[in-house]
Scaffold this active site. Structure first.
Site, mmCIF file in Angstrom:
data_model
loop_
_atom_site.group_PDB
_atom_site.id
_atom_site.type_symbol
_atom_site.label_atom_id
_atom_site.label_comp_id
_atom_site.label_asym_id
_atom_site.label_seq_id
_atom_site.Cartn_x
_atom_site.Cartn_y
_atom_site.Cartn_z
ATOM 1 N N ASP A 1 0.827 -1.234 0.000
ATOM 2 C CA ASP A 1 0.000 0.000 0.000
ATOM 3 C C ASP A 1 0.850 1.269 0.000
ATOM 4 O O ASP A 1 0.601 2.199 -0.775
ATOM 5 C CB ASP A 1 -1.074 0.009 1.109
ATOM 6 N N GLY B 1 -3.156 -7.943 14.697
ATOM 7 C CA GLY B 1 -2.913 -7.599 13.293
ATOM 8 C C GLY B 1 -4.199 -7.553 12.485
ATOM 9 O O GLY B 1 -4.186 -7.734 11.270
ATOM 10 N N SER C 1 -6.281 -4.884 12.557
ATOM 11 C CA SER C 1 -6.617 -3.465 12.366
ATOM 12 C C SER C 1 -7.610 -2.903 13.360
ATOM 13 O O SER C 1 -8.552 -2.203 12.985
ATOM 14 C CB SER C 1 -7.172 -3.223 10.959
ATOM 15 N N ASP D 1 -5.824 -0.264 5.623
ATOM 16 C CA ASP D 1 -6.706 -0.683 6.720
ATOM 17 C C ASP D 1 -7.941 0.209 6.826
ATOM 18 O O ASP D 1 -9.064 -0.272 7.011
ATOM 19 C CB ASP D 1 -5.937 -0.667 8.045
HETATM 20 C C1 GLA Z 1 -0.161 -2.537 8.426
HETATM 21 C C2 GLA Z 1 -0.406 -1.120 7.902
HETATM 22 C C3 GLA Z 1 -0.948 -1.155 6.484
HETATM 23 C C4 GLA Z 1 -0.071 -2.042 5.589
HETATM 24 C C5 GLA Z 1 0.215 -3.384 6.246
HETATM 25 C C6 GLA Z 1 1.206 -4.215 5.461
HETATM 26 O O1 GLA Z 1 -1.367 -3.214 8.554
HETATM 27 O O2 GLA Z 1 -1.330 -0.443 8.727
HETATM 28 O O3 GLA Z 1 -1.056 0.151 5.972
HETATM 29 O O4 GLA Z 1 1.114 -1.381 5.241
HETATM 30 O O5 GLA Z 1 0.724 -3.229 7.563
HETATM 31 O O6 GLA Z 1 0.632 -4.588 4.253
#
Ligand code: GLA
Length: 399
Positions: A45, A140, A142, A188
């Site tokens: 991203d 992980g 979010s 996210d």
């Molecule tokens: C975290 C970050 C995202 C993305 C992922 C890896 O979740 O918040 O923006 O970079 O890592 O893909």
């Protein structure tokens, strides 16, 4: 009403009642925003690339009422269980929260306060918020973005401010970057606001354009398991920022705006002298191709074939981007040995969750094999949840 809807209606009613107890008046509504799982497209991203997340049914709920005194007052039912400070009051006017030196037990409140400060420039104001969550934190999935997005939806509705969802996702990301000081990308917040039930979200993080890709594993006799490895992760640690900086350095050495623009991988690998930067580029370029391939497979109804893409993504994250962790590698190995089609770590890395795509009739065997592998190593047992692609953030009451 049965199942998850009945459960979330009960949670919503309980949160509204708790709000009245805490703030001595009724909330004007309850808003919910989900956590996410990224099917594929990791660490792409912030390289202007592609991602393919879907929303979970679990997330963060916020009961809220407007205030006209420029104060944002936040309370969290979750903070009680973690012994963090449960009640934080701040002005919606002010610079970055990160520069105010808040004590660490206030850290969670930087997200809603940060969102309020960013949205202030767009016409929102103060509010009293009571927050609850059924998402595991540090897994992980979010939980931070879900908190930002539920807060953003509540503030916009309370103050009658209309911001379209792609723009709101960028503002929530900005709050996390500038206010909280976490250099995350756009994935996210976009997943939390833009996903629809039964679909994954194909997002082009450069243009912000997205499309809904049908994703219903059960329809193909498959189960998508989310395995919380119980190794907790934090993006505020330095490794995430270091990966970002390495990608930026590689892009600059290659003379492109972002690694998304690398069209000739062999040529790029030949140009770069530093083996670490070569590995980072190899991951980002191939991962973008894997996202596009995965979208093609899903659109063709070839869901089982997605397994091979997940495996390739995991190996690349483990060996080229070097962000995996022992529990994640063991989870993927044990799942594949027990008959899963594929699996990979999700999110930023160094802890958090793994997804596993397994034939539905083997899901129990796969779960048992993973649990046994943890047990053999003396690790904290993993948690399993079945992921059902769900809708993005919304006002829950009044409907
Ligand atoms: C975290 C970050 C995202 C993305 C992922 C890896 O979740 O918040 O923006 O970079 O890592 O893909």
């Amino acid at each position: 009403m049965t199942g998850p809807d009945a459960a979330s209606a009960a949670l919503t009613a309980a949160l509204a009642t708790a709000f009245t107890g805490v703030f001595g008046r009724e909330p004007e509504g309850v808003w919910h925003a989900p956590g996410r799982v990224n099917l594929i497209g990791e660490h792409t991203d912030y390289n202007d690339g592609f991602v393919l997340p879907f929303a979970l049914s679990l997330g963060v709920s916020v009961a809220a009422a407007r205030r006209d005194d420029g104060v944002i007052e936040v309370r969290s039912l979750q903070a009680e269980s973690t012994r963090a400070q449960t009640h934080v009051t701040a002005s919606v006017d002010g610079g970055p929260v990160v520069s105010e030196g808040w004590p660490s037990d206030h850290a969670w409140a930087a997200y809603p306060v940060g969102v309020a400060r960013v949205l202030r420039e767009h016409g929102t104001g103060g509010a009293s918020l009571l927050i609850d969550s059924d998402l595991p934190q540090g897994a992980g999935l979010s939980s931070s973005a879900a908190l930002e997005c539920a807060t953003a939806l509540a503030l916009c509705d309370l103050h009658g401010v209309g911001i379209d969802r792609p723009a709101l996702a960028r503002l929530a990301q900005r709050a996390e970057n500038e206010q909280v000081g976490v250099p995350c990308g756009l994935m996210d917040q976009s997943a939390s606001l833009l996903c629809t039930p039964g679909h994954a979200l194909m997002l082009d993080c450069r243009s912000g354009l997205s499309s809904q890709v049908p994703f219903a594993p059960a329809g193909s006799g498959l189960t998508l398991l989310v395995v919380d490895t119980r190794a907790s992760h934090a993006l505020t640690g330095g490794e995430y920022g270091r990966r970002r900086a390495e990608c930026e350095e590689a892009a600059s050495l290659l003379g492109v705006d972002a690694l998304r623009d690398v069209k000739d991988l062999a040529g790029a690998l030949g140009t770069l002298r530093d083996p670490v930067l070569r590995r980072r580029v190899q991951h980002v370029v191939t991962e973008n191709h894997r996202v596009e391939a995965a979208v093609g497979l899903l659109r063709a109804g070839a869901v089982p074939e997605l397994g091979a893409m997940l495996n390739a993504s995991h190996l690349s994250l483990r060996d080229q981007f070097e962000v995996s962790w022992p529990e994640a590698d063991t989870t993927v190995d044990a799942a594949l040995r027990a008959g899963a089609r594929g699996g990979r770590m999700v999110g930023g890395g160094f802890g958090g969750s793994v997804i596993v795509l397994a034939p539905a009739d083997r899901a129990d065997r796969v779960r048992d094999a993973i649990a046994a592998a943890y047990d053999e190593r003396g690790w904290t047992p993993p948690e399993f949840l079945e992921a059902v692609p769900s809708g993005g953030g919304r006002r829950v009451t009044p409907a």
